[in-house]
Write a protein that holds these residues in place. Structure first.
Motif, mmCIF file in Angstrom:
data_model
loop_
_atom_site.group_PDB
_atom_site.id
_atom_site.type_symbol
_atom_site.label_atom_id
_atom_site.label_comp_id
_atom_site.label_asym_id
_atom_site.label_seq_id
_atom_site.Cartn_x
_atom_site.Cartn_y
_atom_site.Cartn_z
ATOM 1 N N ILE A 63 0.843 -1.205 0.000
ATOM 2 C CA ILE A 63 0.000 0.000 0.000
ATOM 3 C C ILE A 63 0.877 1.254 0.000
ATOM 4 C CG2 ILE A 63 -1.621 1.333 1.435
ATOM 5 C CD1 ILE A 63 -2.920 -1.372 2.166
ATOM 6 N N GLY A 64 1.948 1.209 0.803
ATOM 7 C CA GLY A 64 2.856 2.365 0.868
ATOM 8 C C GLY A 64 3.503 2.644 -0.486
ATOM 9 N N VAL A 65 3.962 1.575 -1.160
ATOM 10 C CA VAL A 65 4.626 1.762 -2.459
ATOM 11 C C VAL A 65 3.627 2.306 -3.486
ATOM 12 C CG1 VAL A 65 5.676 0.530 -4.397
ATOM 13 C CG2 VAL A 65 6.424 0.034 -2.078
ATOM 14 N N ILE A 66 2.430 1.746 -3.480
ATOM 15 C CA ILE A 66 1.432 2.210 -4.459
ATOM 16 C C ILE A 66 1.097 3.682 -4.209
ATOM 17 C CG2 ILE A 66 -1.002 1.982 -5.130
ATOM 18 C CD1 ILE A 66 -0.592 -1.069 -4.839
ATOM 19 N N MET A 67 0.975 4.056 -2.960
ATOM 20 C CA MET A 67 0.641 5.451 -2.660
ATOM 21 C C MET A 67 1.807 6.387 -2.993
ATOM 22 S SD MET A 67 -2.391 5.868 -1.839
ATOM 23 C CE MET A 67 -3.071 4.541 -2.790
ATOM 24 N N ALA A 68 3.031 5.924 -2.694
ATOM 25 C CA ALA A 68 4.200 6.740 -3.063
ATOM 26 C C ALA A 68 4.259 6.879 -4.583
ATOM 27 C CB ALA A 68 5.476 6.081 -2.549
ATOM 28 N N PHE A 69 3.935 5.787 -5.261
ATOM 29 C CA PHE A 69 3.923 5.793 -6.723
ATOM 30 C C PHE A 69 2.898 6.815 -7.238
ATOM 31 C CE2 PHE A 69 3.097 3.180 -10.775
ATOM 32 C CZ PHE A 69 4.166 3.771 -11.423
ATOM 33 N N ALA A 70 1.728 6.833 -6.587
ATOM 34 C CA ALA A 70 0.681 7.776 -7.016
ATOM 35 C C ALA A 70 1.176 9.218 -6.894
ATOM 36 C CB ALA A 70 -0.582 7.576 -6.175
ATOM 37 N N VAL A 71 1.936 9.495 -5.828
ATOM 38 C CA VAL A 71 2.458 10.857 -5.644
ATOM 39 C C VAL A 71 3.530 11.148 -6.689
ATOM 40 C CG1 VAL A 71 3.737 12.371 -4.067
ATOM 41 C CG2 VAL A 71 1.881 10.919 -3.190
ATOM 42 N N ILE A 72 4.446 10.165 -6.884
ATOM 43 C CA ILE A 72 5.517 10.370 -7.873
ATOM 44 C C ILE A 72 4.910 10.596 -9.262
ATOM 45 C CG2 ILE A 72 7.415 9.190 -9.071
ATOM 46 C CD1 ILE A 72 8.199 8.005 -6.371
#
Ligand code: SF4
Ligand code: SF4
Length: 714
Positions: A218-227
């Motif tokens: 979940i953290g990676v997907i959310m960081a990805f969404a921000v990037i």
């Protein structure tokens, strides 16, 4: 349980807030541009067609798949992420219940298999991207790399993020298998392999890993969404929107009419204080133009096909879009400021950015040599997977430079003056337009007012076709062929004037509209059934651009008519022409108007001709260098484009290079003559229009005279 819910949802809330803020800012920035009501109306009016476009361009990845290896890798990654939406639902469900399964389908082994298949597909995609990026390393390959000028660092970060998405996914699913909460009894083959690797760690460790990797996922997907929303990967969100509002069927053919405040500009009513004359500053772009900039994926496909870039000019269509985007983002605080007082308080760097001229030698966002290098060939528009409209942007900047700044290559001034005063780029005058007819041994009917309804075609000769010595041979060949085939046709003779294409493409919309209105008046009076144009630029202007001014006509190119006459048996090529030949696609006939087959059909019909394609042909044809009014400008930077093209043709060792455009005829003819002078081409190689070849084969006894008294020089 509570902790993981709090962490998972907390991460999600923060990321969505940051990403949402950015998207809101981007929306405000886009709306600071000019309105584009035409785009909204078109999208509304053609919703069904647009859904089909979305299906082929976005879901089907049509343009990307034209580049087989990178296209397949992109498609695998894109489709993978769509399928993996299911695993994201599962990850969030697992926050609340370890045994969560998607209602209805959550235990089907086929779903587990498909999820894993696409996860592996995404991994294969990013490995392929890694290899492509290493092989096309701009630091080693320089300008030859399509990634030259792209933000490669961000691309590597995103590849890393995608890897982490898949890695955390497979790790938490593997751990779930070992703790007995995985929803699929079998089918999820990749997760099972990872589960097998984790199995020796035992139940306790796997229970911890399960939670850690679900949260990591979940953290990676959310960081990805921000990037994504802060990087070039913004295209993931914007590509479907940009494609929805792009010109249909594409941004080739006609140039966009000149618009101001959402309306087509009427020069007679224009107000210099409130109207926009072309693109003089970033906020003169419409919101669709600004959306184009934000959507660019930096893939460099446009750059790799651009003839200006390939021959060492400073123009890269990708770099134009990126420079405009960087400027728009840097100027954004100024554009979005609510008042002058707020603007005053902005950092000095922002104020300086706001002061930068859009086009200018010293400190301009775009160097003038960039916009003047464009041949309007359309290769960039053709290649762009997200339907960016480079030519409209480049020519929009030209319009401002010409109409407001009077800043354009000085050598083109004569052409514009001649168009205004004499109606042709060479300034030879209307009377000379009838000269070529005196070189034929039959009479060509000249229309005076309304054309007789029995006459099938109005032959639109064009300025080059009437006045340029080499192009005039084509004109005579076409007239002779029509006469031989018994086709009834007429010409306008001295009543014809330049279509305005060179004026429009250089940016002088005022002269274009003057000439176009004059021609529309003449054509409306003549009321032809069908116009046959020998010049692809005339063909494009009359058929695609005159409708913008109310002139609607049926227009075909001479190769279309001649191919039809051959097919109908009205023209029978009998004389053998034992020659090896290659055909050069004129950009405004081929790429811009999709006429690829008729010229080739004509060549195939001529007995003895052995045709061989150049490497760059049809949709990927390489320009001759004359379009975009480049015919009237010096080519001082880099290698000459016509030389590059003729070298490609000569590599096939042809006897003849054929084409179907007077501009190409002149450009390629000049290049081959230079090669002959240097001893780099055999003396016998010639450049001819396909109509000339056909005339030689059909009517050797009545072939038109091959020379004339007048030569116009471009
Ligand atoms: S239209 Fe042709 S010359 Fe102009 S930027 Fe595009 S590819 Fe380059
Ligand atoms: S403009 Fe289009 S083709 Fe060119 S780099 Fe951007 S996305 Fe790729």
């Amino acid at each position: 349980m509570v902790l993981r819910i709090v962490v998972g949802l907390g991460l999600t809330a923060v990321a969505l807030a940051v990403a949402g803020h950015r998207l809101w800012w981007l929306k405000r920035l886009a709306l600071s541009g000019q309105p584009a009501p035409d785009r909204i109306e078109a999208a509304r009016a053609h919703l069904g067609r647009d859904l089909e476009t979305q299906a082929t361009e976005v879901i089907g990845q049509r343009k990307l798949l034209q580049w087989s290896v990178p296209g397949a890798a992109h498609a695998a990654t894109f489709w993978g992420f769509i399928v993996l939406l299911l695993t994201i639902i599962e990850a969030y469900g697992d926050l609340f219940s370890r045994t969560f399964a998607i209602p209805g389908i959550g235990h089907w082994p086929a779903i587990g298999f498909i999820e894993d298949l696409f996860a592996v597909g995404v991994l294969a995609g990013i490995i392929t991207f890694t290899v492509i990026r290493l092989r096309n390393n701009p630091h080693k390959e320089g300008r030859r790399s399509r990634f030259f000028g792209s933000h490669t660092g961000a691309a590597w970060v995103v590849l890393g993020m995608i890897f982490l998405v898949i890695a955390t996914l497979l790790l938490y699913r593997g751990a779930q298998i070992n703790t007995g909460v995985f929803p699929y009894a079998h089918g999820a083959f990749a997760s099972e392999i990872v589960g097998h690797w984790l199995h020796p760690l035992g139940y306790g460790v796997n229970s911890v890993l399960e939670v850690v990797f679900i949260l990591a996922q979940i953290g990676v997907i959310m960081a990805f969404a921000v990037i994504v929303v802060y990087s070039k990967h913004l295209h993931i969100a914007l590509a479907p929107v940009n494609i929805l509002f792009s010109r249909r069927p594409n941004a080739l053919g006609a140039l966009e009419p000149m618009r101001s405040n959402g309306k087509v500009l009427d020069f007679e009513e224009a107000d210099p204080d409130t109207d926009v004359f072309g693109l003089g500053k970033i906020e003169d772009f419409t919101w669709k133009g600004l959306l184009d900039m934000a959507t660019c994926t930096e893939c460099g496909r446009c750059q790799s096909q651009c003839p200006a870039w390939a021959t060492g000019k400073p123009l890269s269509p990708k770099q134009v879009i990126l420079d405009l985007r960087d400027h728009a983002f840097a100027k954004a605080p100024y554009l979005l400021a609510a008042s002058d007082e707020e603007r005053e308080k902005l950092p000095e760097a922002v104020k300086q950015e706001a002061e930068r001229p859009l086009v200018g030698k010293d400190g301009g966002v775009i160097d003038p040599d960039v916009i003047w290098s464009c041949t309007n060939c359309g290769a960039c528009v053709e290649e762009c997977p997200v339907d960016i409209e480079h030519i409209d942007h480049i020519d929009g900047m030209r319009r401002y430079q010409v109409l407001i700044e009077s800043a354009f290559p000085v050598e083109a001034a004569g052409m514009l003056k001649n168009l205004e005063n004499k109606g042709d780029p060479w300034g030879m005058g209307q009377a000379r337009r009838a000269d070529w007819m005196t070189e034929l041994d039959f009479e060509v009917p000249v229309a005076d007012g309304k054309i007789d309804p029995d006459v099938e075609y109005l032959f639109w000769v064009g300025c080059a076709g009437a006045l340029e010595d080499r192009a005039r041979k084509t004109t005579k060949a076409i007239a002779t062929l029509l006469h031989t085939a018994g086709v009834s046709f007429a010409v306008l003779g001295p009543a014809e004037t330049c279509t305005g294409d060179p004026a429009r493409r250089i940016g002088n919309e005022f002269v274009f509209s003057m000439l176009a209105q004059q021609n529309i008046e003449t054509l409306n009076e003549a009321a032809p059934k069908t116009i046959v144009a020998s010049c692809p630029h005339c063909f494009n202007t009359i058929s695609r651009e005159y409708p913008q001014l109310g002139g609607n006509y049926e227009v075909i190119h001479h190769t279309q008519l001649l191919a039809r006459l051959v097919e109908q048996g009205k023209l029978t090529p009998t004389e053998r022409i034992e020659e090896k030949l290659t055909y050069h696609d004129p950009c405004f006939l081929g790429r811009h108007n999709r006429v690829f087959t008729p010229p080739r059909e004509i060549l195939e019909a001529v007995p003895g001709v052995k045709a061989e394609e150049m490497h760059r042909c049809k949709e990927r044809g390489f320009c001759c260098g004359a379009g975009g009014a480049r015919m009237w400008m010096e080519e001082r930077i880099g290698k000459r484009i016509n030389t590059e093209r003729i070298e490609e043709a000569l590599a096939l060792d042809p006897d003849t290079i054929s084409t179907a455009c007077p501009y190409c005829l002149v450009m390629l003819g000049d290049a081959v003559n230079e090669k002959k002078a240097k001893g780099e081409a055999k003396e016998t190689v010639e450049v001819v229009d396909v109509a000339q070849l056909l005339a030689r084969s059909v009517t050797p006894a009545v072939a038109p005279a091959e020379s004339g008294p007048g030569t116009a020089e471009g």
